[in-house]
Design a protein around this motif. Structure first.
Motif, PDB file in Angstrom:
ATOM      1  N   LEU A 143     -10.590   4.444  12.128  1.00  7.20           N
ATOM      2  CA  LEU A 143      -9.077   3.906  11.726  1.00  7.20           C
ATOM      3  C   LEU A 143      -8.469   5.322  11.400  1.00  7.20           C
ATOM      4  CD1 LEU A 143      -8.593   4.536   8.133  1.00  7.20           C
ATOM      5  CD2 LEU A 143     -10.577   3.029   8.380  1.00  7.20           C
ATOM      6  N   ALA A 144      -7.275   5.292  11.808  1.00 11.34           N
ATOM      7  CA  ALA A 144      -6.131   6.339  11.869  1.00 11.34           C
ATOM      8  C   ALA A 144      -5.108   5.998  10.907  1.00 11.34           C
ATOM      9  CB  ALA A 144      -5.607   6.675  13.185  1.00 11.34           C
ATOM     10  N   LEU A 145      -4.972   7.035   9.864  1.00  8.22           N
ATOM     11  CA  LEU A 145      -4.020   6.710   8.802  1.00  8.22           C
ATOM     12  C   LEU A 145      -2.719   7.208   9.198  1.00  8.22           C
ATOM     13  CD1 LEU A 145      -6.040   7.424   5.682  1.00  8.22           C
ATOM     14  CD2 LEU A 145      -5.269   5.307   6.521  1.00  8.22           C
ATOM     15  N   LEU A 146      -1.492   6.451   8.946  1.00  6.85           N
ATOM     16  CA  LEU A 146      -0.256   6.844   9.506  1.00  6.85           C
ATOM     17  C   LEU A 146       0.666   7.170   8.600  1.00  6.85           C
ATOM     18  CD1 LEU A 146       0.908   6.863  12.293  1.00  6.85           C
ATOM     19  CD2 LEU A 146       1.667   4.413  12.081  1.00  6.85           C
ATOM     20  N   HIS A 147       0.819   6.480   7.359  1.00  5.85           N
ATOM     21  CA  HIS A 147       1.846   7.181   6.362  1.00  5.85           C
ATOM     22  C   HIS A 147       1.226   6.518   5.091  1.00  5.85           C
ATOM     23  CE1 HIS A 147       3.816   2.864   6.123  1.00  5.85           C
ATOM     24  NE2 HIS A 147       3.286   2.684   7.408  1.00  5.85           N
ATOM     25  N   GLY A 148       1.950   6.829   3.884  1.00  6.80           N
ATOM     26  CA  GLY A 148       1.375   6.506   2.561  1.00  6.80           C
ATOM     27  C   GLY A 148       2.486   6.490   1.677  1.00  6.80           C
TER      28      GLY A 148
ATOM     29  N   GLY B  42     -17.682   2.398   5.334  1.00  3.50           N
ATOM     30  CA  GLY B  42     -16.941   1.523   6.227  1.00  3.50           C
ATOM     31  C   GLY B  42     -16.659   0.288   5.636  1.00  3.50           C
ATOM     32  N   ARG B  43     -17.599  -0.306   4.868  1.00  2.69           N
ATOM     33  CA  ARG B  43     -17.385  -1.603   4.214  1.00  2.69           C
ATOM     34  C   ARG B  43     -16.180  -1.702   3.133  1.00  2.69           C
ATOM     35  NH1 ARG B  43     -23.600  -3.831   2.441  1.00  2.69           N
ATOM     36  NH2 ARG B  43     -24.564  -3.202   4.393  1.00  2.69           N
ATOM     37  N   ALA B  44     -16.005  -0.514   2.241  1.00  6.94           N
ATOM     38  CA  ALA B  44     -14.682  -0.514   1.557  1.00  6.94           C
ATOM     39  C   ALA B  44     -13.521  -0.247   2.470  1.00  6.94           C
ATOM     40  CB  ALA B  44     -14.990   0.827   0.684  1.00  6.94           C
ATOM     41  N   ALA B  45     -13.633   0.418   3.474  1.00 11.60           N
ATOM     42  CA  ALA B  45     -12.345   0.460   4.316  1.00 11.60           C
ATOM     43  C   ALA B  45     -11.889  -0.939   4.858  1.00 11.60           C
ATOM     44  CB  ALA B  45     -12.595   1.506   5.547  1.00 11.60           C
ATOM     45  N   ALA B  46     -12.773  -1.598   5.219  1.00 13.32           N
ATOM     46  CA  ALA B  46     -12.827  -2.946   5.711  1.00 13.32           C
ATOM     47  C   ALA B  46     -12.265  -3.726   4.574  1.00 13.32           C
ATOM     48  CB  ALA B  46     -14.142  -3.653   6.083  1.00 13.32           C
ATOM     49  N   ALA B  47     -12.474  -3.558   3.196  1.00 13.73           N
ATOM     50  CA  ALA B  47     -11.887  -4.406   2.438  1.00 13.73           C
ATOM     51  C   ALA B  47     -10.494  -3.829   1.664  1.00 13.73           C
ATOM     52  CB  ALA B  47     -12.876  -4.331   0.992  1.00 13.73           C
ATOM     53  N   GLY B  48     -10.293  -2.640   2.635  1.00 11.49           N
ATOM     54  CA  GLY B  48      -8.945  -2.061   2.026  1.00 11.49           C
ATOM     55  C   GLY B  48      -9.009  -0.944   0.961  1.00 11.49           C
ATOM     56  N   LEU B  49     -10.215  -0.550   1.021  1.00  8.22           N
ATOM     57  CA  LEU B  49     -10.235   0.686  -0.194  1.00  8.22           C
ATOM     58  C   LEU B  49     -10.884   2.087   0.551  1.00  8.22           C
ATOM     59  CD1 LEU B  49     -10.654   1.465  -3.099  1.00  8.22           C
ATOM     60  CD2 LEU B  49     -13.138   0.430  -3.318  1.00  8.22           C
ATOM     61  N   LEU B  50     -10.282   3.107   0.265  1.00 17.19           N
ATOM     62  CA  LEU B  50     -10.904   4.287   0.601  1.00 17.19           C
ATOM     63  C   LEU B  50     -11.715   5.055  -0.449  1.00 17.19           C
ATOM     64  CD1 LEU B  50      -7.806   6.038   2.383  1.00 17.19           C
ATOM     65  CD2 LEU B  50      -9.619   4.242   3.357  1.00 17.19           C
TER      66      LEU B  50
ATOM     67  N   VAL C  37      -1.886   3.803   1.506  1.00 12.84           N
ATOM     68  CA  VAL C  37      -1.799   4.313   2.759  1.00 12.84           C
ATOM     69  C   VAL C  37      -1.957   3.260   3.767  1.00 12.84           C
ATOM     70  CG1 VAL C  37      -2.401   6.680   2.453  1.00 12.84           C
ATOM     71  CG2 VAL C  37      -4.181   5.199   2.823  1.00 12.84           C
ATOM     72  N   TRP C  38      -1.434   3.298   4.957  1.00 15.70           N
ATOM     73  CA  TRP C  38      -1.478   2.412   5.790  1.00 15.70           C
ATOM     74  C   TRP C  38      -1.732   3.051   7.172  1.00 15.70           C
ATOM     75  CZ3 TRP C  38       2.220   2.574   1.965  1.00 15.70           C
ATOM     76  CH2 TRP C  38       2.056   1.351   1.292  1.00 15.70           C
ATOM     77  N   ASP C  39      -2.694   2.176   7.905  1.00 12.58           N
ATOM     78  CA  ASP C  39      -3.247   2.685   9.325  1.00 12.58           C
ATOM     79  C   ASP C  39      -2.291   2.191  10.428  1.00 12.58           C
ATOM     80  OD1 ASP C  39      -3.985   0.120  10.166  1.00 12.58           O
ATOM     81  OD2 ASP C  39      -6.118   0.501   9.757  1.00 12.58           O
ATOM     82  N   THR C  40      -2.809   2.756  11.745  1.00 17.78           N
ATOM     83  CA  THR C  40      -2.068   2.593  12.689  1.00 17.78           C
ATOM     84  C   THR C  40      -1.843   0.963  13.247  1.00 17.78           C
ATOM     85  OG1 THR C  40      -4.048   2.919  14.026  1.00 17.78           O
ATOM     86  CG2 THR C  40      -2.248   4.565  13.972  1.00 17.78           C
ATOM     87  N   GLU C  41      -2.891   0.179  12.504  1.00 16.77           N
ATOM     88  CA  GLU C  41      -2.755  -1.281  12.861  1.00 16.77           C
ATOM     89  C   GLU C  41      -1.936  -1.918  11.779  1.00 16.77           C
ATOM     90  OE1 GLU C  41      -4.129  -2.403  15.710  1.00 16.77           O
ATOM     91  OE2 GLU C  41      -4.695  -0.292  15.853  1.00 16.77           O
ATOM     92  N   GLY C  42      -1.606  -1.220  10.752  1.00 16.84           N
ATOM     93  CA  GLY C  42      -0.596  -1.797   9.765  1.00 16.84           C
ATOM     94  C   GLY C  42      -1.443  -2.352   8.583  1.00 16.84           C
ATOM     95  N   ARG C  43      -2.568  -1.857   8.464  1.00 17.46           N
ATOM     96  CA  ARG C  43      -3.450  -2.217   7.722  1.00 17.46           C
ATOM     97  C   ARG C  43      -3.378  -1.433   6.450  1.00 17.46           C
ATOM     98  NH1 ARG C  43      -8.342  -3.120  11.484  1.00 17.46           N
ATOM     99  NH2 ARG C  43      -8.224  -0.804  11.568  1.00 17.46           N
ATOM    100  N   GLU C  44      -3.300  -1.933   5.082  1.00 16.67           N
ATOM    101  CA  GLU C  44      -2.929  -1.414   3.938  1.00 16.67           C
ATOM    102  C   GLU C  44      -4.365  -0.816   3.052  1.00 16.67           C
ATOM    103  OE1 GLU C  44      -0.246  -2.870   1.405  1.00 16.67           O
ATOM    104  OE2 GLU C  44      -1.330  -2.223  -0.375  1.00 16.67           O
ATOM    105  N   TYR C  45      -4.340   0.182   2.401  1.00 14.33           N
ATOM    106  CA  TYR C  45      -5.622   0.901   1.903  1.00 14.33           C
ATOM    107  C   TYR C  45      -5.203   1.205   0.373  1.00 14.33           C
ATOM    108  CZ  TYR C  45      -7.542   0.729   6.704  1.00 14.33           C
ATOM    109  OH  TYR C  45      -8.059   0.420   7.683  1.00 14.33           O
TER     110      TYR C  45
END
Ligand SMILES: Cc1ncc(COP(=O)(O)O)c(C=O)c1O
Length: 406
Positions: A24-29, A354-362, A34-42
């Motif tokens: 995943l690649a983070l784009l802005h926060g 990875g599991r945390a990122a999939a759940a929206g957590l870094l 923070v949000w990634d290039t796919e628009g997912r929020e963490y």
């Protein structure tokens, strides 16, 4: 969206393969999100590994940096740099120490500290100075700092290591007393007040006070690596302040610039004049942009009471974690101070990243089985509860599977 931002993760990378990165690649926060290039929020409980003190796109840091960008980014240490004077004075006020040297990262701050330790010895006529370092320590990845690091994996493949280190276990006064009685070439003790990469292992206040006493008795420098635990993370400006002692040398980096690369070595009177013109330097170190980032970070931390926040939200974390993991046998320990928290499990848990990122957590995992939370110091109590609510089921799931056999 401009071209680099729109760029997709390509199958062939031209970046050297030194990290196992998540896909995943983070784009802005903004704040602790923070949000990634796919628009997912963490929700960010990692803070760029204890770096983003003020979170992302802080509304008072950003304009200050923009102002500085328009004035002067870099000029070289050939000249006086008033912003260096200003940040050095602030760090000295907060620490009670007397002078600072500026560089660009944690390992550079530690390199400078090690050079001070060696020259301090040479100036006293010690031909082969030695520095006491610790098991499980992490001080960086240059040849000297990885030699000081107490982790065989970090050192593997990079020998011959730099000589002149004596390694001891943390929190064992008898061992370091034995070194004092048997080795006359020691010039400094070098340790993290809370080991970060080694698994969030705190030095006890009693141990720190005993080491300070031994340093005084033996004319050694006490060098405290506060690269990760310093700058308010534990609820005091510097973690050693909980033990009411002062170091002679204190390397800083990470949180000091809130994301702008910066490093500093803050010294007390015994160490401050060991290095003179020509002994050490750095092209980028102390440039006006980094200095402004440091000054504004500390100013906003003071204005917004972020030390108190780190203590308060840290306590909220510990209460919530204790509640969620009460009676969960696989959770071995919950430790740390303020917003530097380690949750030790009974097994390796790298897959949680990875599991945390999939759940929206870094988050991060260190020392194989320790979940590490080092969020921005602006995190709210509500956000801390959300972190725990996202993390707890993942940990319980992981622990529900049979313990892997070695
Ligand atoms: C205690 C400590 N010292 C030094 C370093 C190295 O810092 P850098 O990665 O900025 O070189 C780190 C990085 O994790 C650290 O935690």
């Amino acid at each position: 969206m401009n071209a680099p931002e729109a760029m997709k993760l390509s199958a062939v990378s031209h970046v050297m393969n030194t990290y196992s990165r998540l896909p995943l690649a983070l784009l802005h926060g903004s704040g602790c999100r923070v949000w990634d290039t796919e628009g997912r929020e963490y929700l960010d409980a990692l803070g760029g590994i204890a770096v983003n003190t003020l979170g992302h796109a802080h509304p008072r840091l950003v304009p200050a940096l923009q102002d500085q960008l328009g004035k002067l980014i870099h000029c070289s240490n050939y000249y006086q740099i008033p912003l260096q004077e200003q940040l050095a004075a602030k760090l000295c006020e907060l620490s009670g120490l007397s002078n600072a040297f500026f560089c660009n990262s944690g390992l550079e701050a530690n390199e400078a500290a090690l050079k001070i330790a060696r020259k301090f010895g040479h100036d006293k006529g010690i031909a082969r100075p030695e520095v006491i370092v610790y098991e499980k320590a992490f001080h960086g990845r240059s040849i000297a700092t990885l030699s000081a690091t107490g982790n065989a994996k970090v050192q593997a493949g990079f020998g011959p290591l730099v000589e002149g280190f004596v390694r001891v276990p943390l929190n064992d006064v008898a061992v370091i007393e034995e070194v004092a009685n048997t080795r006359s070439s020691v010039t400094a003790v070098f340790l993290e007040v809370i080991q970060g990469e080694g698994g969030v292992n705190p030095a006890t206040a009693d141990y720190l006070r005993a080491v300070r006493r031994l340093c005084d008795e033996n004319d050694w420098l006490l060098m405290l690596d506060e690269v990760q635990c310093g700058i308010g993370r534990t609820g005091r400006w510097f973690a050693h302040q909980w033990a009411d002692i002062q170091p002679d040398v204190m390397p800083l980096a990470k949180g000091l610039g809130s994301g702008v690369p910066i490093g500093a070595v803050v010294c007390g009177p015994r160490a401050a004049s060991v290095l003179g013109p020509g002994n050490h330097g750095s092209t980028f170190g102390g440039n006006p942009l980094a200095m402004r980032a440091g000054i504004e970070t500390l100013r906003i931390m003071e204005e917004d009471g972020l030390l108190q926040n780190a203590s308060h939200v840290g306590a909220v974390f510990r209460t919530a974690l204790a509640r969620e993991f009460a009676g969960v046998a696989g959770v071995r320990d919950i430790r740390g101070q303020g917003l530097m928290i380690g949750i030790e499990l009974d097994r390796p848990c790298g897959e949680l990243l990875g599991r945390a990122a999939a759940a929206g957590l870094l988050i991060s995992v260190t020392a194989e089985r320790v979940i590490r939370l080092v969020p921005p110091l602006i995190m709210t109590a509500d956000e801390a509860e959300q972190v725990v609510a996202l993390l707890a089921p993942l940990v319980r799931d992981l622990l529900a599977s049979p313990l892997p056999t070695a």
